[in-house]
Scaffold this active site. Structure first.
Site, short mmCIF file in Angstrom:
data_model
loop_
_atom_site.label_atom_id
_atom_site.label_comp_id
_atom_site.label_asym_id
_atom_site.label_seq_id
_atom_site.Cartn_x
_atom_site.Cartn_y
_atom_site.Cartn_z
N THR A 36 -8.66 15.73 1.59
CA THR A 36 -9.16 15.86 2.97
C THR A 36 -8.30 16.80 3.80
O THR A 36 -8.59 17.05 4.96
CB THR A 36 -9.22 14.48 3.67
OG1 THR A 36 -7.89 13.92 3.69
CG2 THR A 36 -10.16 13.53 2.97
N GLY A 37 -7.22 17.29 3.21
CA GLY A 37 -6.35 18.26 3.90
C GLY A 37 -6.75 19.67 3.54
O GLY A 37 -7.75 19.90 2.86
N ASP A 56 -1.98 14.86 -7.18
CA ASP A 56 -2.69 13.64 -6.80
C ASP A 56 -1.71 12.47 -6.94
O ASP A 56 -1.26 12.17 -8.06
CB ASP A 56 -3.92 13.44 -7.70
CG ASP A 56 -4.79 12.30 -7.20
OD1 ASP A 56 -4.25 11.36 -6.57
OD2 ASP A 56 -6.01 12.35 -7.45
N GLY A 102 8.29 4.43 -5.67
CA GLY A 102 9.11 4.66 -6.87
C GLY A 102 9.99 5.89 -6.71
O GLY A 102 11.17 5.89 -7.08
N LYS A 105 12.79 5.02 -4.38
CA LYS A 105 13.78 4.17 -5.06
C LYS A 105 14.68 5.03 -5.95
O LYS A 105 15.91 4.92 -5.91
CB LYS A 105 13.05 3.12 -5.89
CG LYS A 105 13.98 2.18 -6.62
CD LYS A 105 13.22 1.19 -7.48
CE LYS A 105 14.22 0.47 -8.37
NZ LYS A 105 13.57 -0.23 -9.47
N TYR A 145 -10.36 0.71 3.16
CA TYR A 145 -9.24 1.34 3.88
C TYR A 145 -8.29 0.27 4.42
O TYR A 145 -7.08 0.30 4.19
CB TYR A 145 -9.80 2.18 5.02
CG TYR A 145 -8.77 2.92 5.85
CD1 TYR A 145 -8.02 3.96 5.31
CD2 TYR A 145 -8.55 2.59 7.19
CE1 TYR A 145 -7.10 4.67 6.08
CE2 TYR A 145 -7.64 3.28 7.97
CZ TYR A 145 -6.91 4.32 7.41
OH TYR A 145 -6.00 5.00 8.19
N LYS A 149 -4.40 -0.52 3.09
CA LYS A 149 -3.22 -0.41 3.96
C LYS A 149 -2.47 -1.74 4.02
O LYS A 149 -1.24 -1.77 4.05
CB LYS A 149 -3.63 0.04 5.36
CG LYS A 149 -4.12 1.48 5.42
CD LYS A 149 -2.99 2.50 5.18
CE LYS A 149 -3.47 3.92 5.40
NZ LYS A 149 -2.43 4.93 5.17
P1 NAD Z 1 -5.97 13.54 6.88
O1 NAD Z 1 -7.18 13.19 6.08
O2 NAD Z 1 -6.02 14.75 7.75
O3 NAD Z 1 -4.69 13.66 5.94
C1 NAD Z 1 -4.51 12.90 4.78
C2 NAD Z 1 -3.91 13.80 3.72
O4 NAD Z 1 -3.68 13.04 2.53
C3 NAD Z 1 -4.84 14.96 3.35
O5 NAD Z 1 -4.14 16.20 3.38
C4 NAD Z 1 -5.30 14.61 1.93
O6 NAD Z 1 -5.63 15.74 1.17
C5 NAD Z 1 -4.10 13.83 1.41
N1 NAD Z 1 -4.44 12.92 0.30
C6 NAD Z 1 -5.42 12.00 0.26
N2 NAD Z 1 -5.43 11.38 -0.94
C7 NAD Z 1 -4.41 11.91 -1.66
C8 NAD Z 1 -3.89 11.70 -2.98
N3 NAD Z 1 -4.46 10.80 -3.80
N4 NAD Z 1 -2.83 12.43 -3.39
C9 NAD Z 1 -2.27 13.37 -2.57
N5 NAD Z 1 -2.72 13.61 -1.32
C10 NAD Z 1 -3.77 12.90 -0.87
O7 NAD Z 1 -5.64 12.24 7.75
P2 NAD Z 1 -4.58 12.02 8.93
O8 NAD Z 1 -5.34 11.69 10.15
O9 NAD Z 1 -3.60 13.12 8.95
O10 NAD Z 1 -3.86 10.67 8.44
C11 NAD Z 1 -2.61 10.70 7.77
C12 NAD Z 1 -2.12 9.27 7.56
O11 NAD Z 1 -2.00 8.58 8.80
C13 NAD Z 1 -3.06 8.43 6.68
O12 NAD Z 1 -2.27 7.60 5.84
C14 NAD Z 1 -3.80 7.58 7.70
O13 NAD Z 1 -4.22 6.36 7.14
C15 NAD Z 1 -2.74 7.38 8.77
N6 NAD Z 1 -3.36 7.11 10.09
C16 NAD Z 1 -3.90 8.12 10.82
C17 NAD Z 1 -4.48 7.85 12.05
C18 NAD Z 1 -5.06 8.92 12.93
O14 NAD Z 1 -5.50 8.63 14.05
N7 NAD Z 1 -5.07 10.18 12.53
C19 NAD Z 1 -4.52 6.51 12.52
C20 NAD Z 1 -3.98 5.52 11.71
C21 NAD Z 1 -3.38 5.83 10.51
#
Ligand code: NAD
Ligand code: UDP
Length: 312
Positions: A36-37, A56, A102, A105, A145, A149
């Site tokens: 999603t990035g 990944d 991991g 750690k 989700y 978490k």
């Molecule tokens: P985002 O989707 O922009 O970023 C998530 C990133 O994780 C992406 O770059 C994606 O490619 C990467 N990713 C997903 N699965 C992966 C995997 N298996 N291996 C490697 N990379 C992987 O989302 P965000 O808004 O930047 O959120 C980032 C974090 O903050 C997340 O953990 C989310 O749960 C947490 N969060 C965000 C918000 C918010 O308002 N933006 C609120 C609560 C929690």
């Protein structure tokens, strides 16, 4: 020079965090599978101190250099992403968090878990303090989700208590700013895109549900303060100023000087009715509170967008 690993570093929050860490003199190793990035979020980080590792996190990760801090942000975060990717969301929350812990750690690094206000579900306690354990539907569509978490939080505390890893947990509330994808489905990017295109603003339900919106710079400052503290228990980071979604739509129309009308569409299943962080702990433990309110954040967001093409 300290080295920080940022998982999810090519995403919205991760890329802003990477910028801030580089500015603070850190070497940054960004681990991301670009699910999603996007490379567009990190292409400006050309410094020798920045490394991108396409990977990944569901698979074990090896890094051949010392690491001081692991920021674990990798996970789909927008409802449309985790509804489209339910198994990947559960796997990155479970296997992915195991692998990131991991790594911490093995490297004796301090670990930060990016958790979420979703661990509180549709809360019966309002505003939500960290001591409230939540009201989550495990079998609804959002369960993939929320439960991922909650599992990741349990795992983090187990690595801390039983394996001696130096960990912390941040519960992030709705955050917004530049680099959110226009089609990521969350309220602010949807409303902003619709306002810029002078299209109708889609409010789900009757718009009486509430959220509290934090500007990304405030959030990143909170993440770094928590990571550099000695705290192990969860800390809420978010802006406690709460708005209905209808109020948000009206603010976006005002700040973007849009002529859009507001239209009402169906409310998604299990959409939380209220959300507001109690930030007493963040104030006490970190001396943190937000500095940028919603209006100012929306104006900054508008200023960051490419200039709209003049109408011929
Ligand atoms: P985002 O989707 O922009 O970023 C998530 C990133 O994780 C992406 O770059 C994606 O490619 C990467 N990713 C997903 N699965 C992966 C995997 N298996 N291996 C490697 N990379 C992987 O989302 P965000 O808004 O930047 O959120 C980032 C974090 O903050 C997340 O953990 C989310 O749960 C947490 N969060 C965000 C918000 C918010 O308002 N933006 C609120 C609560 C929690
Ligand atoms: N929402 C809305 N219109 C949209 C997108 C979202 O009214 O075009 C609502 C959604 O139903 C929820 C709130 O905005 O009540 C916040 O949704 P978002 O997806 O931004 O984050 P959530 O807090 O649900 O994770």
């Amino acid at each position: 020079m300290p080295t920080s690993v940022v998982t999810g570093g090519a995403g919205f929050l991760g890329s802003h965090l990477a910028d801030a860490l580089l500015a603070n003199g850190h070497r940054v190793i960004c681990v991301d599978n670009l699910e999603t990035g996007s490379l567009a979020n990190i292409e400006h980080m050309r410094a020798d101190e920045f490394v991108f590792v396409p990977h990944d996190l569901i698979q074990a990760i090896r890094i051949d250099e010392p690491v001081d801090f692991v920021y674990h942000l990798a996970s789909p975060a927008s409802p449309i992403d985790y509804l489209r990717l339910p198994l990947q969301t559960l796997k990155v929350g479970s296997y992915g968090t195991h692998n990131a812990l991991g790594l911490a750690k093995f490297k004796r690094a301090r670990f930060l878990l990016a958790s979420t206000s979703e661990v509180y579900g549709d809360p019966e306690v309002h505003p939500q303090p960290e001591t409230y354990w939540g009201h989550v539907n495990p079998i609804g569509p959002r369960g993939v989700y929320d439960e991922a978490k909650r599992y990741a939080e349990a795992l983090t505390m187990a690595y801390h208590r039983q394996q001696g890893v130096d960990t912390c947990i941040v519960r992030i509330f709705n955050t917004f700013g530049p680099r959110m994808r226009p089609y990521d489905g969350r309220a602010i990017p949807n409303f902003v895109r619709q306002a810029v295109e002078q299209k109708p603003i889609t409010v789900y339900g009757d718009g009486s549900q509430t959220r509290s919106f934090c500007y990304v710079d405030d959030l990143v400052r909170g993440l770094i303060l928590l990571q550099e503290s000695g705290e192990h228990l969860p800390v809420n980071i978010g802006n406690p100023n709460e708005f209905t979604l209808l109020e948000l739509a009206e603010k976006v129309i005002e700040v973007f000087e849009a002529t859009s009308e507001i239209v009402f569409e169906a409310l998604p299943v299990d959409d939380p009715k209220v959300r507001q962080p109690d930030i007493t702990r963040a104030r006490q433990v970190l001396g943190w509170e937000p500095r940028i309110e919603l209006d100012e954040g929306l104006r900054k967001l508008r200023a960051s967008l490419p200039r709209e093409a003049p109408v011929a």
